[in-house]
Design an enzyme around this catalytic site. Structure first.
Site, PDB file in Angstrom:
ATOM      1  N   ARG A   1       0.851  -1.203   0.000  1.00  0.00           N
ATOM      2  CA  ARG A   1       0.000   0.000   0.000  1.00  0.00           C
ATOM      3  C   ARG A   1       0.887   1.254   0.000  1.00  0.00           C
ATOM      4  O   ARG A   1       0.561   2.270  -0.606  1.00  0.00           O
ATOM      5  CB  ARG A   1      -0.938   0.013   1.207  1.00  0.00           C
ATOM      6  CG  ARG A   1      -0.216   0.013   2.539  1.00  0.00           C
ATOM      7  CD  ARG A   1      -1.173   0.225   3.697  1.00  0.00           C
ATOM      8  NE  ARG A   1      -0.548  -0.122   4.962  1.00  0.00           N
ATOM      9  CZ  ARG A   1      -0.825   0.457   6.118  1.00  0.00           C
ATOM     10  NH1 ARG A   1      -1.710   1.422   6.175  1.00  0.00           N
ATOM     11  NH2 ARG A   1      -0.230   0.079   7.221  1.00  0.00           N
TER      12      ARG A   1
ATOM     13  N   GLU B   1     -18.453   4.150  -0.664  1.00  0.00           N
ATOM     14  CA  GLU B   1     -17.633   3.466  -1.669  1.00  0.00           C
ATOM     15  C   GLU B   1     -18.403   3.211  -2.961  1.00  0.00           C
ATOM     16  O   GLU B   1     -17.841   3.289  -4.060  1.00  0.00           O
ATOM     17  CB  GLU B   1     -17.111   2.146  -1.103  1.00  0.00           C
ATOM     18  CG  GLU B   1     -16.196   2.293   0.119  1.00  0.00           C
ATOM     19  CD  GLU B   1     -16.947   2.520   1.434  1.00  0.00           C
ATOM     20  OE1 GLU B   1     -18.198   2.428   1.435  1.00  0.00           O
ATOM     21  OE2 GLU B   1     -16.288   2.795   2.455  1.00  0.00           O
TER      22      GLU B   1
ATOM     23  N   PHE C   1     -14.209  -3.078   0.915  1.00  0.00           N
ATOM     24  CA  PHE C   1     -15.231  -2.115   0.515  1.00  0.00           C
ATOM     25  C   PHE C   1     -15.167  -1.796  -0.981  1.00  0.00           C
ATOM     26  O   PHE C   1     -16.194  -1.530  -1.593  1.00  0.00           O
ATOM     27  CB  PHE C   1     -15.094  -0.845   1.363  1.00  0.00           C
ATOM     28  CG  PHE C   1     -14.953  -1.151   2.834  1.00  0.00           C
ATOM     29  CD1 PHE C   1     -15.843  -2.018   3.456  1.00  0.00           C
ATOM     30  CD2 PHE C   1     -13.923  -0.620   3.592  1.00  0.00           C
ATOM     31  CE1 PHE C   1     -15.707  -2.346   4.798  1.00  0.00           C
ATOM     32  CE2 PHE C   1     -13.782  -0.940   4.941  1.00  0.00           C
ATOM     33  CZ  PHE C   1     -14.681  -1.803   5.549  1.00  0.00           C
TER      34      PHE C   1
ATOM     35  N   HIS D   1      -5.248  -3.286   1.998  1.00  0.00           N
ATOM     36  CA  HIS D   1      -5.714  -4.093   3.144  1.00  0.00           C
ATOM     37  C   HIS D   1      -6.441  -5.351   2.695  1.00  0.00           C
ATOM     38  O   HIS D   1      -7.477  -5.713   3.246  1.00  0.00           O
ATOM     39  CB  HIS D   1      -6.614  -3.255   4.072  1.00  0.00           C
ATOM     40  CG  HIS D   1      -5.881  -2.123   4.739  1.00  0.00           C
ATOM     41  ND1 HIS D   1      -5.321  -1.090   4.044  1.00  0.00           N
ATOM     42  CD2 HIS D   1      -5.623  -1.874   6.044  1.00  0.00           C
ATOM     43  CE1 HIS D   1      -4.746  -0.239   4.885  1.00  0.00           C
ATOM     44  NE2 HIS D   1      -4.902  -0.692   6.099  1.00  0.00           N
TER      45      HIS D   1
ATOM     46  N   ASP E   1      -8.038  -5.825  13.061  1.00  0.00           N
ATOM     47  CA  ASP E   1      -9.404  -5.388  12.742  1.00  0.00           C
ATOM     48  C   ASP E   1     -10.362  -6.581  12.623  1.00  0.00           C
ATOM     49  O   ASP E   1     -11.560  -6.436  12.816  1.00  0.00           O
ATOM     50  CB  ASP E   1      -9.435  -4.577  11.445  1.00  0.00           C
ATOM     51  CG  ASP E   1      -9.274  -3.079  11.702  1.00  0.00           C
ATOM     52  OD1 ASP E   1      -9.331  -2.667  12.880  1.00  0.00           O
ATOM     53  OD2 ASP E   1      -9.083  -2.327  10.728  1.00  0.00           O
TER      54      ASP E   1
ATOM     55  N   ARG F   1      -1.513  -4.520   3.684  1.00  0.00           N
ATOM     56  CA  ARG F   1      -1.223  -3.628   4.801  1.00  0.00           C
ATOM     57  C   ARG F   1       0.134  -3.943   5.433  1.00  0.00           C
ATOM     58  O   ARG F   1       0.818  -3.065   5.950  1.00  0.00           O
ATOM     59  CB  ARG F   1      -2.314  -3.781   5.859  1.00  0.00           C
ATOM     60  CG  ARG F   1      -2.002  -3.081   7.167  1.00  0.00           C
ATOM     61  CD  ARG F   1      -3.166  -3.177   8.154  1.00  0.00           C
ATOM     62  NE  ARG F   1      -2.894  -2.367   9.325  1.00  0.00           N
ATOM     63  CZ  ARG F   1      -2.552  -2.877  10.516  1.00  0.00           C
ATOM     64  NH1 ARG F   1      -2.464  -4.178  10.682  1.00  0.00           N
ATOM     65  NH2 ARG F   1      -2.301  -2.075  11.532  1.00  0.00           N
TER      66      ARG F   1
HETATM   67  C1  LIG Z   1     -17.965   0.573   4.677  1.00  0.00           C
HETATM   68  C2  LIG Z   1     -16.791   1.038   5.426  1.00  0.00           C
HETATM   69  N1  LIG Z   1     -15.946   1.916   4.853  1.00  0.00           N
HETATM   70  C3  LIG Z   1     -14.850   2.332   5.512  1.00  0.00           C
HETATM   71  C4  LIG Z   1     -14.578   1.879   6.770  1.00  0.00           C
HETATM   72  C5  LIG Z   1     -13.321   2.319   7.500  1.00  0.00           C
HETATM   73  N2  LIG Z   1     -13.620   3.243   8.599  1.00  0.00           N
HETATM   74  C6  LIG Z   1     -13.676   2.820   9.876  1.00  0.00           C
HETATM   75  S1  LIG Z   1     -14.081   4.032  10.940  1.00  0.00           S
HETATM   76  C7  LIG Z   1     -14.195   5.178   9.698  1.00  0.00           C
HETATM   77  C8  LIG Z   1     -14.562   6.598  10.023  1.00  0.00           C
HETATM   78  C9  LIG Z   1     -15.838   6.664  10.779  1.00  0.00           C
HETATM   79  O1  LIG Z   1     -16.161   7.972  11.146  1.00  0.00           O
HETATM   80  P1  LIG Z   1     -17.418   8.217  12.076  1.00  0.00           P
HETATM   81  O2  LIG Z   1     -18.575   7.463  11.558  1.00  0.00           O
HETATM   82  O3  LIG Z   1     -17.605   9.677  12.224  1.00  0.00           O
HETATM   83  O4  LIG Z   1     -16.987   7.516  13.432  1.00  0.00           O
HETATM   84  P2  LIG Z   1     -16.404   8.167  14.768  1.00  0.00           P
HETATM   85  O5  LIG Z   1     -15.800   9.487  14.456  1.00  0.00           O
HETATM   86  O6  LIG Z   1     -17.565   8.313  15.680  1.00  0.00           O
HETATM   87  O7  LIG Z   1     -15.411   7.168  15.282  1.00  0.00           O
HETATM   88  C10 LIG Z   1     -13.897   4.579   8.466  1.00  0.00           C
HETATM   89  C11 LIG Z   1     -13.867   5.278   7.184  1.00  0.00           C
HETATM   90  C12 LIG Z   1     -15.476   0.945   7.336  1.00  0.00           C
HETATM   91  N3  LIG Z   1     -15.277   0.417   8.542  1.00  0.00           N
HETATM   92  N4  LIG Z   1     -16.574   0.563   6.656  1.00  0.00           N
END
Ligand SMILES: Cc1ncc(C[n+]2csc(CCOP(=O)(O)OP(=O)(O)O)c2C)c(N)n1
Lengths: 316, 282
Positions: free
Chosen positions: A10, A58, A83, A109, A117, A167
């Site tokens: 990556r 996505e 995703f 990843h 994870d 990753r």
């Molecule tokens: C479908 C999907 N896309 C991307 C991710 C990776 N990811 C994990 S947490 C996150 C950000 C989440 O932000 P938010 O919903 O605001 O959560 P918080 O700030 O409350 O932790 C991302 C992009 C994922 N888990 N699932």
């Protein structure tokens, strides 16, 4: 094999985007709130006006990439493999695959080596999903050198391309000065007549180590790196089947639908030989350190060695 | 809310926060920021609102909670441990190989987890399904879904919202943890879903907004939510990502990072001091 520099592919992906930006001034990069992890963040920093964050969406990102590609502009769309290939599958199939648009999907990843994870993020199905889309090129680079070469090659291809990155930091075993990437062409890394190990991604280095272990037992294994799973280098694989009579495949992916399946399909039709498939055995992963998981799931030189040796004994 | 009840919830919330820090520290990975921002909410729901029986986690008449923003599993696990679903010391093996506590919620193996999640945007749909099925079998359980303000950028969330509104799922409460941050930056920078309350209202929700760190406001909103009939409820709560650990507060870098030993000790010291203050003033 001496200690080598290790790097995650990556990382190579992010760096390659920056390195190629001037030579290909038209391309833009999309991400879905994972730029820090997919390493498109490197490109975002260097070329902020050519980077667009689509947010956690996505499916929409793939549709946007499709639209951009219809205008003749090259575009990378990045997220985790789960995703990019999973969540957005049907959009990739219908909006990118069917119109045969030149969208380059940079999926990071991939596989079990995502680690802590756990199962929801460990994508061992993406090669299968992308491989069944007509016209999709599927590339799974084995190290840094190959990954960078693949990004450049993808820019010159036609139609959709799926680039699969990891990753985990992995040994950089290819020599940059002599390495040559040709889409759709496997690379024979070691010659041998007793059996052939066909590997892809981070399993290629493990295959090389396994071949050395087999050599100590007097078994001469051929090792082929299949970086392009589609279009598959059928000729090279059939030659190996004919000359060695036994194939062991190794991939960080489900044994259903990935490299092992592709190789089996190829030999079945023209020159059937036993194909021993090493990969994730139709189970979900779980949380843990990447290195421990790879060992647990048999994605190691040791397991390739054991399985190859047992298969070779049966062959005789 | 009485002062005594508030103090008790504040005390438990402190312990939930300590469990979050304990988990991600020993895991050397995980998501402290968004777990800390929902620690007060989770404490309220599991200790003052939800109809549950920790000894009988699969009780069919229980209220359900779906952590749609599944990466905040450390928060959920910590409150479940406090509530007695499993021993607190399980938190120390979070994300370890062979451990019960997976990186993201796993309903097959973890008592108290009502739905597996981790891929953002999917939990809210499952919550709708639970709510619908409850109605079909004339059960009066309620379903709570916790979403991130980044998560709601997923189109699926709005497909679910449309469904909930259309079917009048008044046994469903969708809670948005509006901490203003995601991974690549602020939600405003990345792809802003604002105005969030208006969007849910447009999809047929009754919308309540509040400060997600005030137990008074939380209680008022959830009590009111129970009285609303004919439509689903959205509770949009303003929170601070990393709440309770000074150096994590409002820092995007603490979305998915574990503290080192020094940071761990500082976090624990801060939370213990807060705990002592609450207990002292009891
Ligand atoms: C479908 C999907 N896309 C991307 C991710 C990776 N990811 C994990 S947490 C996150 C950000 C989440 O932000 P938010 O919903 O605001 O959560 P918080 O700030 O409350 O932790 C991302 C992009 C994922 N888990 N699932």
């Amino acid at each position: 094999m001496a200690d080598m520099i290790k790097k995650a592919t990556r990382e190579s992906y992010g760096e390659a985007l920056v390195e190629l930006a001037e030579q290909y001034p038209d391309f833009v990069v999309l991400d879905a709130d994972l730029a820090a992890a997919t390493k498109t963040g490197l490109f975002k920093k260097a070329y902020p006006e050519r980077f667009f964050d689509c947010g956690i969406a996505e499916a929409n990102m793939m549709g946007i990439a499709a639209g951009i590609a219809t205008t003749g502009r090259r575009v990378f769309a990045s997220s985790f493999a789960m995703f990019a290939a999973g969540r957005a599958f049907e959009i990739v199939r219908n909006s990118i695959g069917y119109p045969h648009l030149h969208v380059i999907i940079g999926a990071t990843h991939a596989g079990i080596s995502v680690g802590e994870d756990g199962a929801t993020h460990q994508c061992c199905e993406d090669i299968a999903l992308m491989r069944v889309i007509p016209g999709m090129t599927v590339i799974n680079p084995a190290d840094d050198v190959e990954a960078k070469a693949a990004v450049k090659a993808a820019l010159e291809l036609d139609g959709p391309v799926y680039l699969r990155f990891g990753r985990l930091a992995c040994p950089v075993f290819n020599d940059k000065s002599t390495y040559r990437f040709e889409t759709g062409k496997g690379i024979t890394l070691a010659d041998g007549g007793d059996l052939t190990i066909i590997a892809t991604g981070l399993m290629v280095y493990e295959a090389l180590k396994a071949a050395e272990m087999l050599k100590k037992d007097g078994i001469c294994a051929r090792v082929i790196n299949i970086h392009t799973i589609k279009p598959l280098d059928t000729q090279l694989i059939l030659k190996a089947a004919y000359e060695t009579g036994l194939i062991v495949t190794a991939e960080e992916h489900s044994i259903i639908g990935g490299l092992g399946s592709a190789v089996s399909e190829a030999v079945c039709e023209d020159y059937p030989v036993p194909v021993v498939k090493i990969g994730v055995n139709d189970v979900f992963g779980h949380s843990g350190p990447a290195a421990d998981l790879l060992k647990e799931f048999g994605l190691s030189a040791d397991n390739i060695y054991t399985r190859a040796k047992a298969a070779f004994a049966k062959k005789k | 809310m009485t002062d005594a009840k508030k103090k008790e919830l504040q005390r438990i919330a402190c312990k939930v926060r300590l469990g979050i820090i304990e988990g991600v520290y020993h895991a050397k990975s995980g998501h402290p920021g968004g777990s800390l921002s929902i620690a007060d909410l989770l404490t309220y729901l599991y200790f003052a609102k939800m109809r549950i029986e920790p000894q009988n986690p699969k009780w069919e008449d229980r209220d359900r909670l779906v952590l749609s923003k599944g990466h905040c599993a450390p928060g959920l696990y910590s409150v479940l441990a406090q509530r007695g679903y499993f021993p607190e010391k399980e938190l120390q093996s979070l994300r370890h190989i062979g451990a019960m506590l997976q990186g993201h919620p796993d309903m097959k193996h973890i008592p108290g987890v009502d739905m597996s999640s981790g891929s953002l945007g999917q939990g809210i749909s499952a919550a709708c399904g639970m709510a619908l099925s409850g109605k079909l079998s004339h059960k009066d359980y309620r379903v709570y879904a916790i979403l991130g303000d980044g998560e709601i950028e997923e189109g699926q969330v709005w497909e679910a919202a449309m469904f909930a509104g259309n079917k009048g799922l008044d046994n469903l409460v969708a809670i948005v943890d509006s901490n203003g941050l995601q991974i690549d930056g602020t939600v405003a920078e990345v792809n802003s879903p604002e105005p969030i309350p208006d969007k849910f209202a447009a999809f047929g929700f009754a919308v309540l907004t509040l400060d997600g760190h005030s137990f008074d406001e939380i209680e008022r909103a959830f009590d009111e939510a129970e009285k609303i009939s004919g439509k689903p409820v959205a509770i949009v709560m303003k929170t601070v990502k990393g709440k309770g650990v000074s150096f994590m507060e409002n820092q995007v870098s603490w979305h998915g990072a574990a503290p080192n030993k020094e940071q761990y000790e500082q976090a624990v010291a801060e939370l213990n001091a807060a705990l002592a203050e609450i207990e002292g003033g009891r």
